[in-house]
Design an enzyme around this catalytic site. Structure first.
Site, PDB file in Angstrom:
ATOM      1  N   CYS A 111       0.812  -1.226   0.000  1.00  0.00           N
ATOM      2  CA  CYS A 111       0.000   0.000   0.000  1.00  0.00           C
ATOM      3  C   CYS A 111       0.843   1.272   0.000  1.00  0.00           C
ATOM      4  CB  CYS A 111      -0.951  -0.010   1.188  1.00  0.00           C
ATOM      5  SG  CYS A 111      -1.865  -1.547   1.289  1.00  0.00           S
ATOM      6  N   HIS A 247      -3.415   6.806   2.603  1.00  0.00           N
ATOM      7  CA  HIS A 247      -3.870   5.510   2.096  1.00  0.00           C
ATOM      8  C   HIS A 247      -5.243   5.217   2.691  1.00  0.00           C
ATOM      9  CE1 HIS A 247      -4.277   1.426   1.083  1.00  0.00           C
ATOM     10  NE2 HIS A 247      -3.970   0.956   2.271  1.00  0.00           N
ATOM     11  N   ASN A 277     -10.249  -0.367  -0.011  1.00  0.00           N
ATOM     12  CA  ASN A 277      -8.791  -0.263   0.079  1.00  0.00           C
ATOM     13  C   ASN A 277      -8.194  -0.799  -1.219  1.00  0.00           C
ATOM     14  OD1 ASN A 277      -6.071  -0.759   0.543  1.00  0.00           O
ATOM     15  ND2 ASN A 277      -6.361  -1.576   2.598  1.00  0.00           N
TER      16      ASN A 277
HETATM   17  N1  COA Z   1     -19.034  -9.129   8.568  1.00  0.00           N
HETATM   18  C1  COA Z   1     -19.567  -9.457   9.758  1.00  0.00           C
HETATM   19  N2  COA Z   1     -18.830  -9.875  10.819  1.00  0.00           N
HETATM   20  C2  COA Z   1     -17.505  -9.936  10.654  1.00  0.00           C
HETATM   21  C3  COA Z   1     -16.883  -9.601   9.442  1.00  0.00           C
HETATM   22  C4  COA Z   1     -17.695  -9.192   8.379  1.00  0.00           C
HETATM   23  N3  COA Z   1     -17.195  -8.853   7.179  1.00  0.00           N
HETATM   24  N4  COA Z   1     -15.555  -9.779   9.597  1.00  0.00           N
HETATM   25  C5  COA Z   1     -15.343 -10.199  10.841  1.00  0.00           C
HETATM   26  N5  COA Z   1     -16.525 -10.293  11.499  1.00  0.00           N
HETATM   27  C6  COA Z   1     -16.762 -10.701  12.871  1.00  0.00           C
HETATM   28  C7  COA Z   1     -15.646 -11.573  13.408  1.00  0.00           C
HETATM   29  O1  COA Z   1     -15.865 -12.915  13.054  1.00  0.00           O
HETATM   30  C8  COA Z   1     -15.783 -11.344  14.893  1.00  0.00           C
HETATM   31  O2  COA Z   1     -16.855 -12.120  15.358  1.00  0.00           O
HETATM   32  P1  COA Z   1     -16.763 -12.858  16.802  1.00  0.00           P
HETATM   33  O3  COA Z   1     -16.613 -11.731  17.794  1.00  0.00           O
HETATM   34  O4  COA Z   1     -18.057 -13.562  16.868  1.00  0.00           O
HETATM   35  O5  COA Z   1     -15.555 -13.714  16.714  1.00  0.00           O
HETATM   36  C9  COA Z   1     -16.221  -9.890  15.001  1.00  0.00           C
HETATM   37  O6  COA Z   1     -16.752  -9.537  13.702  1.00  0.00           O
HETATM   38  C10 COA Z   1     -15.109  -8.938  15.354  1.00  0.00           C
HETATM   39  O7  COA Z   1     -13.987  -9.249  14.522  1.00  0.00           O
HETATM   40  P2  COA Z   1     -12.648  -8.454  14.655  1.00  0.00           P
HETATM   41  O8  COA Z   1     -11.684  -8.962  13.638  1.00  0.00           O
HETATM   42  O9  COA Z   1     -12.225  -8.433  16.093  1.00  0.00           O
HETATM   43  O10 COA Z   1     -13.116  -7.000  14.247  1.00  0.00           O
HETATM   44  P3  COA Z   1     -12.381  -5.639  14.419  1.00  0.00           P
HETATM   45  O11 COA Z   1     -13.207  -4.749  15.256  1.00  0.00           O
HETATM   46  O12 COA Z   1     -10.932  -5.786  14.739  1.00  0.00           O
HETATM   47  O13 COA Z   1     -12.464  -5.046  12.946  1.00  0.00           O
HETATM   48  C11 COA Z   1     -11.151  -4.753  10.957  1.00  0.00           C
HETATM   49  C12 COA Z   1     -11.853  -5.734  11.890  1.00  0.00           C
HETATM   50  C13 COA Z   1     -10.485  -5.527   9.851  1.00  0.00           C
HETATM   51  C14 COA Z   1     -12.204  -3.819  10.382  1.00  0.00           C
HETATM   52  C15 COA Z   1     -10.124  -3.929  11.781  1.00  0.00           C
HETATM   53  O14 COA Z   1      -9.283  -4.788  12.525  1.00  0.00           O
HETATM   54  C16 COA Z   1      -9.275  -3.075  10.905  1.00  0.00           C
HETATM   55  O15 COA Z   1      -9.759  -2.187  10.263  1.00  0.00           O
HETATM   56  N6  COA Z   1      -7.971  -3.305  10.876  1.00  0.00           N
HETATM   57  C17 COA Z   1      -7.072  -2.609   9.971  1.00  0.00           C
HETATM   58  C18 COA Z   1      -7.004  -3.399   8.724  1.00  0.00           C
HETATM   59  C19 COA Z   1      -6.475  -2.625   7.577  1.00  0.00           C
HETATM   60  O16 COA Z   1      -6.786  -1.483   7.394  1.00  0.00           O
HETATM   61  N7  COA Z   1      -5.672  -3.295   6.759  1.00  0.00           N
HETATM   62  C20 COA Z   1      -5.127  -2.791   5.570  1.00  0.00           C
HETATM   63  C21 COA Z   1      -3.963  -1.948   5.845  1.00  0.00           C
HETATM   64  S1  COA Z   1      -3.155  -1.615   4.374  1.00  0.00           S
END
Ligand code: COA
Length: 320
Positions: A111, A247, A277
Site C-alpha cells: 500500500c 492511504h 482499500n
Molecule cells: N461481517 C460481519 N462480521 C464480521 C466480518 C464481516 N465482514 N468480519 C469479521 N466479522 C466478525 C468476526 O468474526 C468477529 O466475530 P466474533 O466476535 O463472533 O468472533 C467480530 O466480527 C469482530 O472481529 P474483529 O476482527 O475483532 O473485528 P475488528 O473490530 O478488529 O475489525 C477490521 C476488523 C479488519 C475492520 C479492523 O481490525 C481493521 O480495520 N484493521 C485494519 C485493517 C487494515 O486497514 N488493513 C489494511 C492496511 S493496508
C-alpha cells in the site's frame, strides 16, 4: 532539483460491488462493514487487468499534463498484483502507451507502492538520470482475496491511479519512508509454490491473510509519526498543509491520525467509501479525485502517505 506533479489520472473497473451485494454471498452486512471501516462499495475487475487499468489512468494523467508518451524517461508502477511475474506491469504500460524512450519497472511495497515509486523517481531526478516520469499505483486485489474470509475480502477493491512527474525547482519538499519486515506476517499473501524436481511442497494458495488488529495498531502509531517527521524536516506546521491524502484502508485509522495531529477531519479527503482499500492505487486515485474536483491551487501544500504490507510506510510533502 526536485519532483513536481503536473498531471493526474485514475481508472476504476466498471463493476461496482456494494456491501449489500456482499451480504448476499457471505455472512456480513452493510452495517458491519460501513461502521467498522467506512467502506460502502468497491469496484472489482471482470475483463479489466492491472495493466489495462494502469494504461487508462496513465493516458488521463498524460492528457492533463500535456505530455506525449515518447517524452517519458521512466515508468514506475507500484503494485503487488501485476498480471504476470514477468513482464512487469510497467513494461506492459510502456508498450500500451508507446512510451519507447522510458525505462520501466515495478515496485512491490504494497500500500506504500505509489509513494515508494514517487520517492524512487525523485532520486533519479535528483541524480540527473530522469526528467519526466510516470508513477502509477495499480491493483487487482480481488484476484488474491480468499472470498470465504469475510474479515479480509470485504475491505479491498481494484483500480489504478497515475501521476506525471517533472523535474522542477519546486515540488517534493520532504519525505520519509521505512519498512519493518518483522511485522510482515500480519499482512501476507504467500502464493509461491516450488515446482522444481528436488522439492515436494503442498500447493500454497494465492490469498491474502491479515491480522486486522495488529495492522490497525501499526497504522495508527507509524503514520502520524512519519507525517510529523516530514513536517518537522520541512519546518511546516500541520495546519499549513491543505490536505492529507492518506492511504484509504479504514476511516477509523484516518480519524485517529487526524486526532493525533489535532487537525479537522475536513483536511483528510476520503475515497474509501466508494473504492475500498485499493492498496498502492489508493493514494493516486484519491489525489486524482481531489485534483479533478478543482480543490488544489498552485502553491498548496499536500501530504501523501501510504502504509501497509511489508510492513512498509512512506510519506511526502508536496507543493502543488
Ligand atoms: N461481517 C460481519 N462480521 C464480521 C466480518 C464481516 N465482514 N468480519 C469479521 N466479522 C466478525 C468476526 O468474526 C468477529 O466475530 P466474533 O466476535 O463472533 O468472533 C467480530 O466480527 C469482530 O472481529 P474483529 O476482527 O475483532 O473485528 P475488528 O473490530 O478488529 O475489525 C477490521 C476488523 C479488519 C475492520 C479492523 O481490525 C481493521 O480495520 N484493521 C485494519 C485493517 C487494515 O486497514 N488493513 C489494511 C492496511 S493496508
Amino acid at each position: 532539483m526536485t519532483s513536481r506533479i503536473i498531471g493526474t489520472g485514475s481508472c476504476l473497473p466498471d463493476t461496482v460491488v456494494t456491501n449489500d451485494f456482499l451480504s448476499t454471498i457471505m455472512d456480513t452486512s452493510d452495517e458491519w462493514i460501513a461502521s467498522r471501516t467506512g467502506i460502502r462499495e468497491r469496484h472489482l475487475v471482470k475483463e479489466e487487468t492491472t495493466a489495462s487499468l494502469s494504461i487508462e489512468a496513465a493516458r488521463r494523467a498524460l492528457a492533463e499534463a500535456g505530455v506525449e508518451p515518447e517524452e517519458l524517461d521512466m515508468i514506475v508502477v507500484g503494485t503487488l498484483t501485476g498480471d504476470h511475474i514477468t513482464p512487469s506491469t510497467a513494461c506492459e504500460v510502456q508498450a500500451g502507451l508507446g512510451a519507447v524512450n522510458a525505462v520501466a519497472f515495478d515496485i512491490n511495497a504494497a500500500c506504500a507502492g505509489f509513494i515508494f515509486g514517487l520517492h524512487t523517481v525523485n532520486a533519479y531526478i535528483r541524480s540527473g538520470m530522469c526528467r519526466l516520469a510516470l508513477v502509477i499505483g495499480a491493483e487487482s486485489l480481488s484476484r488474491i482475496m480468499d472470498w470465504s474470509d469475510r474479515s479480509t475480502c470485504v475491505l479491498f477493491g481494484d483500480g489504478a491511479g497515475a501521476a506525471v512527474i517533472r523535474a522542477q525547482e519546486n515540488g517534493l519538499m520532504a519525505y520519509d519512508q521505512g519498512s519493518d519486515g518483522e511485522k510482515g506476517k500480519y499482512l501476507a499473501c504467500p502464493n509461491r509454490t516450488n515446482n522444481n524436481p528436488l522439492v515436494q511442497t503442498d500447493k500454497i494458495l494465492a490469498y491474502t491473510k491479515m491480522d486486522g488488529q495488529e495492522v490497525y495498531k501499526f497504522a495508527v502509531s507509524y503514520v502520524p509519526a512519519s507525517i510529523q517527521k516530514v513536517l518537522e524536516e520541512a519546518g511546516i506546521a500541520p495546519s499549513d498543509v491543505k490536505y492529507y491524502l492518506l492511504h484509504q484502508a479504514n476511516l477509523r485509522i484516518i480519524q485517529s491520525v487526524a486526532k493525533r495531529l489535532k487537525l479537522s477531519q475536513d483536511k483528510f479527503p476520503i475515497s474509501l467509501d466508494h473504492c475500498g482499500n485499493v492498496s498502492a492505487a489508493s493514494v493516486p486515485i484519491l489525489l486524482d479525485e481531489v485534483n479533478r474536483k478543482g480543490l488544489l491551487e498552485k502553491g498548496d501544500k499536500i501530504i501523501l502517505s501510504g502504509f501497509g504490507g511489508g510492513l512498509t510506510w512512506g510519506t511526502c510533502l508536496m507543493e502543488w
